[in-house]
Design a protein around this motif. Structure first.
Motif, PDB file in Angstrom:
ATOM      1  N   ILE A  68      62.476   5.532 -29.071  1.00  0.00           N
ATOM      2  CA  ILE A  68      63.448   5.201 -28.019  1.00  0.00           C
ATOM      3  C   ILE A  68      64.880   5.304 -28.557  1.00  0.00           C
ATOM      4  CG2 ILE A  68      64.301   3.329 -26.541  1.00  0.00           C
ATOM      5  CD1 ILE A  68      61.368   2.351 -26.352  1.00  0.00           C
TER       6      ILE A  68
ATOM      7  N   SER B 126      67.499   8.040 -27.350  1.00  0.00           N
ATOM      8  CA  SER B 126      68.712   7.594 -26.652  1.00  0.00           C
ATOM      9  C   SER B 126      69.973   8.176 -27.296  1.00  0.00           C
ATOM     10  CB  SER B 126      68.783   6.055 -26.658  1.00  0.00           C
ATOM     11  OG  SER B 126      67.666   5.501 -25.985  1.00  0.00           O
TER      12      SER B 126
ATOM     13  N   LYS C 107      70.295  11.693 -26.172  1.00  0.00           N
ATOM     14  CA  LYS C 107      70.706  11.756 -24.772  1.00  0.00           C
ATOM     15  C   LYS C 107      72.211  11.540 -24.637  1.00  0.00           C
ATOM     16  CE  LYS C 107      69.513   9.834 -20.241  1.00  0.00           C
ATOM     17  NZ  LYS C 107      68.691   8.819 -19.533  1.00  0.00           N
TER      18      LYS C 107
ATOM     19  N   GLN D  70      64.159  12.987 -21.255  1.00  0.00           N
ATOM     20  CA  GLN D  70      63.959  11.816 -20.402  1.00  0.00           C
ATOM     21  C   GLN D  70      62.467  11.512 -20.241  1.00  0.00           C
ATOM     22  OE1 GLN D  70      66.492   9.795 -19.201  1.00  0.00           O
ATOM     23  NE2 GLN D  70      64.701   8.477 -18.857  1.00  0.00           N
TER      24      GLN D  70
ATOM     25  N   LEU E 275      61.441   9.613 -23.271  1.00  0.00           N
ATOM     26  CA  LEU E 275      61.892   8.222 -23.203  1.00  0.00           C
ATOM     27  C   LEU E 275      61.077   7.410 -22.200  1.00  0.00           C
ATOM     28  CD1 LEU E 275      65.763   8.753 -23.349  1.00  0.00           C
ATOM     29  CD2 LEU E 275      64.296   7.777 -25.129  1.00  0.00           C
TER      30      LEU E 275
ATOM     31  N   SER F 115      65.873  -1.189 -27.574  1.00  0.00           N
ATOM     32  CA  SER F 115      66.635  -0.060 -27.031  1.00  0.00           C
ATOM     33  C   SER F 115      68.076  -0.184 -27.521  1.00  0.00           C
ATOM     34  CB  SER F 115      66.601  -0.072 -25.507  1.00  0.00           C
ATOM     35  OG  SER F 115      67.454  -1.060 -24.986  1.00  0.00           O
TER      36      SER F 115
ATOM     37  N   THR G 286      70.895   0.199 -26.033  1.00  0.00           N
ATOM     38  CA  THR G 286      71.780  -0.520 -25.103  1.00  0.00           C
ATOM     39  C   THR G 286      71.566  -2.026 -25.200  1.00  0.00           C
ATOM     40  OG1 THR G 286      70.124  -0.157 -23.364  1.00  0.00           O
ATOM     41  CG2 THR G 286      71.955   1.397 -23.480  1.00  0.00           C
TER      42      THR G 286
END
Length: 574
Positions: free
Chosen positions: A225, A229, A232, A246, A249, A559, A561
């Motif tokens: 992940i 990410s 991405k 995507q 993920l 993750s 984020t």
């Protein structure tokens, strides 16, 4: 008097008279005599004498009395035991029954004797073996041996009663079985306890399985992940590879959900319970449910005016509602109605007796009802089992309801299911209510992802995860100092003690676990801030005291984020 009556009887021409006498001997003891007499006649036919014969039958009388006493004694024993006891002839007719059996069938003795055992016990009108059940009595008649079988009897209201049948042969002098003794023991409660124990062992086995793979699997998913990410973020929106990335993920997220599902079922998922109002949770997820269900299903959500304060993890309760809503949608492929309702209820002893579980008290009830295809009793009995599904291969993991079950149990709650084929399904979830103010549910959007210029010590024994975190944090402006184990983390901190503002520590590491490292460091720098991470199960993390003492914690797979938001939130705290 007896002698005079005897003489008069013989004089009247009667040739024989037998009589039982009870006499006392000279030594004071009593004996029983059987007397018989006859008359002696002369040539003219006149009675000239009486002939009397006396037989001592004391021994026989004592034996008869002993037999009667033994029969009464045995009957008293059989009426005392709490196991049902009947004697059955080859035609399955009941010859004898004790009080326990009569109490089981709730009939008097005269209504049982002479009737077929299968008629009284099973309420059927043919022998058990002809009805497809294993019949211990039949086997004993056939083989002349003791036999055992488990039967389902029914009480007068038709409720099933699980009984253990033991049968024993009664043979004549030739060795032929002339009747069978059947002992009936009600093991309904025992079976329920056995089933609960088996379910507990099954959950423990699933927990060991999930716990065994969770740590390594979560580290692998963190890398997938995380690096996905990062890729991405570097891509343009029109990059043709963006779609493929995507999909990677999304698949990794599904794998993470699968692991969380296993942990939830075995009650080893990390949760963060707080005082919350159940009504607020339902309100916050209402729009998401409506989008999930679609326009062809009429959805009604009715919330009680009473504040339902419970100790719960809001995200986990939302997951329950999403899973149940998804199931309801699948059960109504042509559309229908979905109703979600909340209300306060009292669980009393009547509920506990009906369901064989529960603690009395006030509960917040969420009921989710659909008008879909419903389920039969056999299916309903398996719906909470892990990996059980009625869907086609490839259309479900079979974990949805087992996850729901695990979350409810982890919240010390209860869940019931009512369903019939063609009549829809209702799930009822009971969560214990608590007193006190509930925390306001945060309905605001997540804060934007921002970086920083602080120096962070990252202690992680998995090299791939450690390298990922360094690359990711460097990209957002942070300076990262790496450590490979507990001892290395303490040494690296001492070398950079005036620079480091934040520690990111793996809970379980070689040469010193995360909490031990933090306690050593904060002796010299009590103001330093910390975030713990782990891919281990909740029970292991709880043993380290991370959650109980309120430390900042983020569960793997991480993750980018989530980690960046948690870092900024922690660094900005007063």
């Amino acid at each position: 008097d007896e002698y005079l009556r005897l003489r008069e009887h013989v004089r009247q021409g009667n040739p024989y008279q037998a009589m039982e006498l009870h006499r006392q001997k000279k030594d004071g003891t009593f004996i029983y005599l059987n007397s018989s007499s006859s008359a002696l006649y002369d040539a003219d036919g006149d009675v000239i004498a009486l002939l009397g014969i006396f037989e001592d039958i004391t021994e026989r009388k004592h034996a008869e009395e002993a037999l009667k006493n033994s029969e009464a004694f045995i009957k008293n024993i059989l009426d005392t035991v709490d196991e049902g006891f009947i004697v059955i002839d080859p035609a399955y007719k009941i010859l004898s029954a004790n009080k326990a059996y009569l109490a089981q069938v709730k009939l008097p003795l005269e209504s049982v004797l002479g009737r077929h055992c299968y008629e009284i016990s099973h309420h059927i009108y043919r022998p058990c073996n002809e009805a497809g059940e294993d019949c211990a009595v039949r086997r004993t008649f056939d083989k002349g041996e003791h036999a055992t079988a488990i039967h389902t009897h029914h009480d007068e209201r038709g409720h099933p009663i699980i009984v253990e049948i033991k049968s024993y042969p009664i043979k004549n002098e030739s060795g032929n079985v002339i009747s069978v003794i059947e002992v009936i023991n009600n093991i309904t409660e025992k079976k329920k306890l056995e089933n609960q124990l088996q379910h507990s062992h099954k959950m423990e086995a699933v927990g060991h399985l999930a716990g065994g793979v969770a740590h390594d699997f979560n580290n692998i998913l963190t890398a997938i992940i995380g690096y996905g990410s990062l890729m991405k973020l570097k891509m343009f929106d029109d990059d043709p590879a963006r779609y493929n990335l995507q999909q990677i993920l999304d698949s990794a997220e599904r794998a993470a959900n699968l692991t969380r599902g296993l942990l939830a079922f075995s009650r080893k998922q990390v949760i963060s319970p707080k005082h919350v109002n159940l009504n607020d949770i339902v309100k916050n997820i209402e729009k998401l449910i409506l989008r999930l269900i679609g326009e062809d299903i009429d959805t009604t959500i009715t919330l009680t005016d009473t504040e339902l304060t419970v100790m719960a993890d809001s995200g986990q309760i939302e997951q329950i509602l999403m899973n149940l809503a998804t199931n309801a949608k699948d059960a109504m492929p042509k559309g229908g109605c979905l109703t979600i309702r909340t209300e306060p209820v009292v669980l009393d002893r009547k509920f506990i007796r009906a369901h064989d579980y529960g603690k009395p008290g006030m509960y917040a009830l969420i009921s989710v009802t659909d008008v879909g295809i419903g389920m039969d009793e056999k299916t309903r009995g398996n719906i909470f089992e892990p990996f059980f599904t009625t869907k086609e291969v490839g259309h479900g993991t079979g974990l949805g309801l087992s996850i729901v079950y695990g979350i409810v149990k982890q919240h010390n709650g209860y869940i019931t299911c009512y369903s019939e084929p063609g009549k829809g399904t209702t799930f009822k979830i009971y969560l214990p209510m608590i007193k006190g103010e509930h925390a306001e549910t945060d309905t605001s959007a997540l804060p934007p992802i921002t970086g920083g210029t602080e120096t962070v010590l990252v202690a992680e024994d998995d090299a791939i995860v450690r390298t990922l975190m360094k690359e990711m944090l460097n990209k957002y402006g942070y300076t990262v100092i790496e450590a490979v184990d507990g001892e290395n983390a303490i040494r690296r901190f001492e070398e950079n003690r005036d620079k480091i503002q934040l520690l990111i520590l793996d809970v379980i590491m070689p040469k010193g676990h995360g909490k031990e490292v933090y306690e050593e460091i904060r002796r010299n720098r009590p103001e330093v801030k910390v975030i713990f991470t782990s891919g281990y199960t909740a029970d292991i993390i709880h043993k380290r005291g991370i959650l109980d003492e309120g430390y900042n914690f983020i569960s793997k797979p991480i993750s980018p984020t989530d980690l960046l938001r948690k870092m900024r939130e922690t660094l900005d705290q007063a």
